[in-house]
Write a protein that holds these residues in place. Structure first.
Motif, short mmCIF file in Angstrom:
data_model
loop_
_atom_site.label_atom_id
_atom_site.label_comp_id
_atom_site.label_asym_id
_atom_site.label_seq_id
_atom_site.Cartn_x
_atom_site.Cartn_y
_atom_site.Cartn_z
N GLY A 67 21.34 -2.62 33.08
CA GLY A 67 22.51 -3.41 33.44
C GLY A 67 23.52 -2.62 34.25
O GLY A 67 24.09 -3.12 35.23
N LEU A 68 23.74 -1.37 33.85
CA LEU A 68 24.68 -0.53 34.60
C LEU A 68 24.14 -0.23 36.00
O LEU A 68 24.90 -0.20 36.98
CB LEU A 68 24.95 0.75 33.84
N LEU A 88 27.15 4.17 23.18
CA LEU A 88 27.77 3.38 24.25
C LEU A 88 28.84 4.19 24.96
O LEU A 88 28.95 4.17 26.19
CB LEU A 88 28.40 2.11 23.66
N HIS A 106 22.73 -10.96 33.11
CA HIS A 106 22.46 -11.34 31.71
C HIS A 106 23.57 -12.14 31.05
O HIS A 106 23.53 -12.34 29.82
CB HIS A 106 22.18 -10.08 30.86
N TYR A 159 26.63 -8.61 30.91
CA TYR A 159 26.53 -8.65 29.45
C TYR A 159 25.66 -7.48 29.00
O TYR A 159 24.54 -7.30 29.49
CB TYR A 159 25.88 -9.97 29.01
N LEU A 160 26.18 -6.67 28.07
CA LEU A 160 25.43 -5.55 27.52
C LEU A 160 25.30 -5.70 26.01
O LEU A 160 25.95 -6.55 25.39
CB LEU A 160 26.11 -4.22 27.89
N SER A 161 24.46 -4.88 25.41
CA SER A 161 24.02 -5.12 24.02
C SER A 161 25.09 -4.92 22.97
O SER A 161 25.06 -5.57 21.92
CB SER A 161 22.82 -4.22 23.70
N GLU A 166 27.45 6.81 27.31
CA GLU A 166 26.82 6.24 28.51
C GLU A 166 27.86 5.62 29.44
O GLU A 166 27.84 5.83 30.65
CB GLU A 166 25.80 5.19 28.10
N LEU A 167 28.80 4.87 28.87
CA LEU A 167 29.67 4.04 29.69
C LEU A 167 30.87 4.80 30.26
O LEU A 167 31.25 4.57 31.42
CB LEU A 167 30.16 2.85 28.85
N ILE A 173 32.72 -6.42 32.07
CA ILE A 173 31.60 -6.05 31.20
C ILE A 173 31.90 -6.51 29.78
O ILE A 173 32.97 -6.25 29.25
CB ILE A 173 31.35 -4.53 31.22
N ASP A 193 20.66 -1.10 28.23
CA ASP A 193 21.93 -1.21 28.94
C ASP A 193 21.93 -0.45 30.25
O ASP A 193 22.62 -0.83 31.20
CB ASP A 193 23.06 -0.69 28.05
N GLU A 207 30.48 -6.17 25.87
CA GLU A 207 29.61 -5.47 24.91
C GLU A 207 29.51 -6.34 23.66
O GLU A 207 30.45 -6.41 22.85
CB GLU A 207 30.18 -4.09 24.57
#
Length: 390
Positions: A158-159, A201, A130, A176-178, A204-205, A31, A155, A33
């Protein structure tokens, strides 16, 4: 309950393994960021992920030069230097016709095999979300599951893509995340807005990764980014510096490419740029450590500004206004400057700190874990410390 206390409780129920044997090794999750610098990743900004990193590996990634989004992500994906994979910055002029490529984010721009292609050719089920250049087949090869970049996608989507791919048996998942790129450009990398994004982030992650580790024993995770960022203090207007010398300019923030329309102007342009306090090299004299000068896509002159100075190519008030929007922070400086280094967290491959890792060693490491064979050996090599756990 505070988030750090909640993470401690979750970790007690879902312990992170220090490493797995080759037989038990699970899938690989990579991943990125966007724009998340190594200096932004701290216990106070991202406590949940920091707690996870304490049970895994933590380091910084040294980006390619110039440290930009597109060449950074293609370097991460190919294991190659920009002069070999061809994405030499976010934009360039095509040497065959001098046409501008303003956004080098398409699969057509990539001249060396991406990891998702090598994996697919090696029989490894692969999903890509992405990632720069993942918008179509490369030399006729498309991964099992792929979603091209669309602006404005949260995001969480994406997850969800990654979670679904892992559940359906993917062995390699890239997303790819923001990150903090937008907040860093618009408000500055040390702004309250960037700090708020880091914490969001983290919230969430971190718990999502714990769930993935519980669901997929032996999962190996690489969290990284393309570049860091610094606040802007000064601007240098290159059309003024080079007034009277016919050129095409492509600026990246802290560096730029100058394409001469008349080769005999080389010495005069170099003298002007250096007098303005900038470093400037003819393409063939770019320091070897930057692995850049071998590509004809690079400008006739490569320009590097001091940290905190951004280079402008604006030739109208409209272009000037557009450039200034998003210049609270910038990147594209030399990779040896600490603020350009991105974060790196590795889970499921041992425990303890790592030395800084070149961006081109990431893909070879993931390929080694999964037994992926490259059609052509990349420039990078697997990180030795990440091999010893397997």
């Amino acid at each position: 309950m505070r988030r750090s206390a909640l993470l401690a409780l979750l970790l007690a129920f879902f312990p992170v393994r220090a490493g797995d044997s080759p037989a038990a090794a699970g899938p690989v999750l990579l991943i990125s960021e966007d724009g998340l610098g190594a200096d932004q990743f701290r216990p106070d900004t991202m406590p949940g992920l920091w707690a996870l990193a304490e049970r895994g590996r933590r380091a910084a990634v040294r980006p390619p030069f110039p440290a930009t989004t597109f060449n950074g992500h293609v370097t991460l994906a190919t294991g190659c230097w920009p002069e070999h994979h061809g994405v030499v910055a976010n934009g360039y002029l095509r040497p065959e016709d001098r046409q501008r490529v303003p956004a080098a984010n398409r699969v057509e721009d990539i001249q060396r095999e991406p990891l998702w292609v090598a994996a697919t050719r090696s029989g490894v089920r692969t999903a890509v979300f992405h990632w720069v250049g993942s918008n179509g087949p490369w030399e006729g090869v498309t991964p099992w599951r792929m979603e091209a970049f669309r602006p404005g996608v949260p995001d969480a989507e994406g997850l969800a893509f990654c979670e679904s791919a892992l559940a359906d048996g993917a062995r390699l998942v890239m997303a790819y995340l923001s990150g903090t790129d937008e907040e860093g450009h618009l408000k500055g990398p040390r702004s309250p807005e960037a700090l708020a994004k880091l914490r969001a982030l983290d919230a969430e992650l971190a718990p999502w990764l714990l769930r993935m580790q519980a669901a997929h024993p032996g999962l190996r995770v690489i969290l990284t980014a393309d570049h860091g960022m610094v606040p802007m203090k000064r601007r240098v207007h290159l059309p003024t510096v080079l007034d009277g010398i016919p050129v095409d300019l492509i600026t990246h923030g802290g560096s730029a490419y100058v394409y001469l329309k008349q080769p005999e102007d080389l010495a005069r342009a170099l003298a002007r740029l250096r007098k303005a306090g900038l470093q400037a090299w003819p393409r063939k004299q770019v320091p070897v450590r930057y692995h850049l000068g071998g590509s004809p896509r690079v400008g006739d002159i490569v320009v590097l500004a001091p940290l905190g100075t951004w280079l402008s190519q604006a030739r109208s008030s409209r272009e000037d206004e557009s450039e200034r929007h998003g210049r609270a922070g910038a990147h594209a400086y030399a990779p040896e400057s600490a603020p350009m280094r991105s974060w790196l967290v590795v889970l499921g491959a041992g425990r303890g700190p790592l030395a800084d890792v070149p961006a081109w060693d990431i893909a070879p490491t993931a390929a080694s874990w999964l037994g992926i064979q490259w059609a052509q050996a990349p420039d990078g090599e697997p990180v030795p410390a990440l091999m010893s756990a397997h």
